[in-house]
Design an enzyme around this catalytic site. Sequence first.
Site, PDB file in Angstrom:
ATOM      1  N   ASP A  82     -55.685 -47.309  35.557  1.00 22.71           N
ATOM      2  CA  ASP A  82     -55.198 -48.599  35.063  1.00 22.71           C
ATOM      3  C   ASP A  82     -53.752 -48.798  35.530  1.00 22.71           C
ATOM      4  O   ASP A  82     -52.898 -47.935  35.290  1.00 22.71           O
ATOM      5  CB  ASP A  82     -55.277 -48.572  33.526  1.00 22.71           C
ATOM      6  CG  ASP A  82     -54.978 -49.910  32.887  1.00 22.71           C
ATOM      7  OD1 ASP A  82     -55.261 -50.945  33.523  1.00 22.71           O
ATOM      8  OD2 ASP A  82     -54.481 -49.913  31.741  1.00 22.71           O
ATOM      9  N   HIS A  83     -53.477 -49.912  36.183  1.00 22.69           N
ATOM     10  CA  HIS A  83     -52.119 -50.246  36.646  1.00 22.69           C
ATOM     11  C   HIS A  83     -51.449 -49.158  37.488  1.00 22.69           C
ATOM     12  O   HIS A  83     -50.306 -48.760  37.203  1.00 22.69           O
ATOM     13  CB  HIS A  83     -51.196 -50.597  35.467  1.00 22.69           C
ATOM     14  CG  HIS A  83     -51.590 -51.834  34.741  1.00 22.69           C
ATOM     15  ND1 HIS A  83     -51.362 -53.101  35.251  1.00 22.69           N
ATOM     16  CD2 HIS A  83     -52.217 -52.023  33.550  1.00 22.69           C
ATOM     17  CE1 HIS A  83     -51.832 -54.000  34.392  1.00 22.69           C
ATOM     18  NE2 HIS A  83     -52.363 -53.379  33.357  1.00 22.69           N
ATOM     19  N   ASP A 104     -51.662 -52.077  41.311  1.00 20.05           N
ATOM     20  CA  ASP A 104     -50.993 -53.232  40.733  1.00 20.05           C
ATOM     21  C   ASP A 104     -49.706 -53.524  41.503  1.00 20.05           C
ATOM     22  O   ASP A 104     -48.645 -52.969  41.207  1.00 20.05           O
ATOM     23  CB  ASP A 104     -50.710 -52.957  39.248  1.00 20.05           C
ATOM     24  CG  ASP A 104     -49.968 -54.100  38.580  1.00 20.05           C
ATOM     25  OD1 ASP A 104     -49.644 -55.093  39.270  1.00 20.05           O
ATOM     26  OD2 ASP A 104     -49.707 -54.008  37.363  1.00 20.05           O
ATOM     27  N   GLU A 134     -54.067 -56.880  41.259  1.00 20.08           N
ATOM     28  CA  GLU A 134     -53.555 -57.893  40.323  1.00 20.08           C
ATOM     29  C   GLU A 134     -52.723 -58.927  41.052  1.00 20.08           C
ATOM     30  O   GLU A 134     -51.895 -58.600  41.895  1.00 20.08           O
ATOM     31  CB  GLU A 134     -52.714 -57.212  39.227  1.00 20.08           C
ATOM     32  CG  GLU A 134     -52.106 -58.203  38.233  1.00 20.08           C
ATOM     33  CD  GLU A 134     -51.441 -57.518  37.040  1.00 20.08           C
ATOM     34  OE1 GLU A 134     -51.948 -56.487  36.573  1.00 20.08           O
ATOM     35  OE2 GLU A 134     -50.396 -58.028  36.588  1.00 20.08           O
ATOM     36  N   HIS A 180     -50.017 -57.922  27.364  1.00 22.22           N
ATOM     37  CA  HIS A 180     -50.276 -56.573  26.838  1.00 22.22           C
ATOM     38  C   HIS A 180     -49.607 -56.381  25.480  1.00 22.22           C
ATOM     39  O   HIS A 180     -48.505 -56.887  25.265  1.00 22.22           O
ATOM     40  CB  HIS A 180     -49.717 -55.516  27.795  1.00 22.22           C
ATOM     41  CG  HIS A 180     -50.445 -55.420  29.103  1.00 22.22           C
ATOM     42  ND1 HIS A 180     -49.855 -55.707  30.305  1.00 22.22           N
ATOM     43  CD2 HIS A 180     -51.724 -55.062  29.389  1.00 22.22           C
ATOM     44  CE1 HIS A 180     -50.730 -55.527  31.281  1.00 22.22           C
ATOM     45  NE2 HIS A 180     -51.883 -55.144  30.762  1.00 22.22           N
ATOM     46  N   HIS A 208     -56.853 -58.652  31.468  1.00 21.73           N
ATOM     47  CA  HIS A 208     -55.996 -57.649  30.813  1.00 21.73           C
ATOM     48  C   HIS A 208     -55.448 -58.267  29.535  1.00 21.73           C
ATOM     49  O   HIS A 208     -55.542 -59.470  29.326  1.00 21.73           O
ATOM     50  CB  HIS A 208     -54.833 -57.275  31.733  1.00 21.73           C
ATOM     51  CG  HIS A 208     -55.234 -56.369  32.862  1.00 21.73           C
ATOM     52  ND1 HIS A 208     -54.740 -55.100  33.004  1.00 21.73           N
ATOM     53  CD2 HIS A 208     -56.089 -56.558  33.888  1.00 21.73           C
ATOM     54  CE1 HIS A 208     -55.272 -54.543  34.075  1.00 21.73           C
ATOM     55  NE2 HIS A 208     -56.095 -55.410  34.644  1.00 21.73           N
ATOM     56  N   GLY A 209     -54.841 -57.433  28.701  1.00 21.22           N
ATOM     57  CA  GLY A 209     -54.203 -57.937  27.487  1.00 21.22           C
ATOM     58  C   GLY A 209     -55.208 -58.629  26.576  1.00 21.22           C
ATOM     59  O   GLY A 209     -54.909 -59.645  25.949  1.00 21.22           O
ATOM     60  N   ASN A 230     -60.138 -55.525  29.478  1.00 23.73           N
ATOM     61  CA  ASN A 230     -59.334 -54.350  29.119  1.00 23.73           C
ATOM     62  C   ASN A 230     -58.881 -54.375  27.662  1.00 23.73           C
ATOM     63  O   ASN A 230     -58.291 -55.360  27.203  1.00 23.73           O
ATOM     64  CB  ASN A 230     -58.073 -54.315  29.985  1.00 23.73           C
ATOM     65  CG  ASN A 230     -58.374 -53.968  31.422  1.00 23.73           C
ATOM     66  OD1 ASN A 230     -59.514 -53.926  31.850  1.00 23.73           O
ATOM     67  ND2 ASN A 230     -57.324 -53.710  32.189  1.00 23.73           N
ATOM     68  N   ASP A 232     -56.821 -51.844  24.917  1.00 28.62           N
ATOM     69  CA  ASP A 232     -56.078 -50.634  24.546  1.00 28.62           C
ATOM     70  C   ASP A 232     -55.507 -50.795  23.134  1.00 28.62           C
ATOM     71  O   ASP A 232     -55.803 -50.016  22.223  1.00 28.62           O
ATOM     72  CB  ASP A 232     -54.949 -50.388  25.567  1.00 28.62           C
ATOM     73  CG  ASP A 232     -54.238 -49.069  25.327  1.00 28.62           C
ATOM     74  OD1 ASP A 232     -54.612 -48.343  24.381  1.00 28.62           O
ATOM     75  OD2 ASP A 232     -53.302 -48.738  26.077  1.00 28.62           O
TER      76      ASP A 232
HETATM   77  O1  G3H Z   1     -51.499 -51.890  30.452  1.00 22.02           O
HETATM   78  C1  G3H Z   1     -51.163 -51.416  29.404  1.00 22.02           C
HETATM   79  C2  G3H Z   1     -52.023 -50.404  28.749  1.00 22.02           C
HETATM   80  O2  G3H Z   1     -52.170 -50.736  27.396  1.00 22.02           O
HETATM   81  C3  G3H Z   1     -51.505 -49.019  28.959  1.00 22.02           C
HETATM   82  O3  G3H Z   1     -50.376 -48.778  28.198  1.00 22.02           O
HETATM   83  O4  G3H Z   1     -48.830 -47.672  29.813  1.00 22.02           O
HETATM   84  O5  G3H Z   1     -48.550 -47.401  27.327  1.00 22.02           O
HETATM   85  O6  G3H Z   1     -50.445 -46.292  28.519  1.00 22.02           O
HETATM   86  P1  G3H Z   1     -49.488 -47.468  28.482  1.00 22.02           P
HETATM   87  P1  13P Z   2     -54.163 -54.760  25.375  1.00 23.56           P
HETATM   88  O1  13P Z   2     -52.742 -54.335  25.154  1.00 23.56           O
HETATM   89  O2  13P Z   2     -54.357 -56.184  24.998  1.00 23.56           O
HETATM   90  O3  13P Z   2     -55.130 -53.855  24.736  1.00 23.56           O
HETATM   91  O4  13P Z   2     -54.421 -54.707  26.972  1.00 23.56           O
HETATM   92  C1  13P Z   2     -54.800 -53.514  27.602  1.00 23.56           C
HETATM   93  C2  13P Z   2     -54.761 -53.631  29.076  1.00 23.56           C
HETATM   94  O5  13P Z   2     -54.736 -54.705  29.659  1.00 23.56           O
HETATM   95  C3  13P Z   2     -54.773 -52.369  29.848  1.00 23.56           C
HETATM   96  O6  13P Z   2     -54.645 -52.583  31.217  1.00 23.56           O
HETATM   97 ZN    ZN Z   3     -53.380 -54.163  31.764  1.00 23.73          ZN
END
Ligand code: G3H
Ligand code: 13P
Ligand code: ZN
Length: 284
Positions: A82-83, A104, A134, A180, A208-209, A230, A232
Site C-alpha cells: 500500500d502506497h 504512489d 495513484e 485517509h 482510498h480513505g 481500502n 484501515d
Molecule cells: O494510507 C494510509 C494507511 O491507512 C496506512 O497508514 O502509513 O500509518 O500504516 P500507515
Molecule cells: P482509511 O484511513 O479511510 O481507512 O483509508 C485507508 C487507505 O486508503 C489505505 O491505503
Molecule cells: Zn491509501
Amino acid sequence: MALVPISELLQKAEEGGYAVGAFNCNNMEIVQAIIAAAEAERAPVIMQASQGAIKYAGIDYIVAMAKTAAEKATVPVALHLDHGTSFEQVMQCIRYGFSSVMIDGSKLPLEENIALTNRVVAVARAVGVSVEAELGRIVGTEDEISVTEREAFMTDPEEARYFVEKTGVDALAVAIGTAHGRYKGEPKLDFDRLEKIRSLVKIPIVLHGSSGVPDDQIRRAIELGVRKINIDTNIREAFVEKMREVLAADPNEIDPRKILGPAREAATEIIREKIRLFGSAGKA
Ligand code: G3H
Ligand code: 13P
Ligand code: ZN
C-alpha cells in the site's frame, strides 16, 4: 492457496459489478481477522501492508503471515504493498513475495509519476505482479487544506486517461473527495468526476480513505466502477476500542491474549460488514 495478484480479483469484480475489500494489516491478529472475515463471507480479499506496517512488523514477518494465512485459506488472497513510494522498496516487496504493489507517485509532477510507474510496471509485468498507481492527491483528514486546494488535488479525468494509456497499470487510485484517517464531518464524494474518469479509463478504479464514507456513497462509487476499496482506520478503531473496553472492565488484566483476542474478533466483525457492503460476499 498461493497469493494471487489483485488483477485476477479485480477482473472478476469488474465482471460481477462489485468491489474487493483491501484491508490494511500491521500485526498477526489483524492478518487473522482479515482471513477469518473473508472465509466467513466466502469472499476474495486483499491484504495490504503500508511502508509503516513493513517498518513496524518487518517485511519477512508480513510476508510469512500473509503466506501462512493464504495457504490455509479456501478463498483467494492477495498481498499488496500500500502506497509504495520508492522503486527500490517496490522491488524489495516483489522479491519477498508480494503478489501486487502500489507505486504512489502522486506527489510528483505528472510526467515523473508516469516515468516512475513505468519503471515499476516493466519489472512487475515480467514476474506476474499487479501494479496500482495513484493520480491526484488523496490527502489525510488531518491535513489543513482549503476547499480550493482539495479540489485542485482531485484527479483530472483527462489526465487519468493519458496516465493509464502511458503506463498500462492494472488499477488506478483516484482522488474524488476521500481522505485517509477519521473524517471530521461527512465526506462528499465527487461522483460527476468519478463518472467522467470511468468513461475515459477502462481499468479498475481504487478508492482510498474509504473508512467512514457513508454506505450509500460506497454503493454509488461501486456502481460507477470502483473495484478495490481500502479500509484501515475502521479496523484500527474497532480493534483499539475493544482493547480499551476489555481493559476498562478489568484494569488488572495482564494476559495479552485476553485483550488482543477480543480485539481480533471485533476487527473480524467490521471487516465482514465491509465485505457485505462491497458486494464481494459469496464471490469466492
Ligand atoms: O494510507 C494510509 C494507511 O491507512 C496506512 O497508514 O502509513 O500509518 O500504516 P500507515
Ligand atoms: P482509511 O484511513 O479511510 O481507512 O483509508 C485507508 C487507505 O486508503 C489505505 O491505503
Ligand atoms: Zn491509501
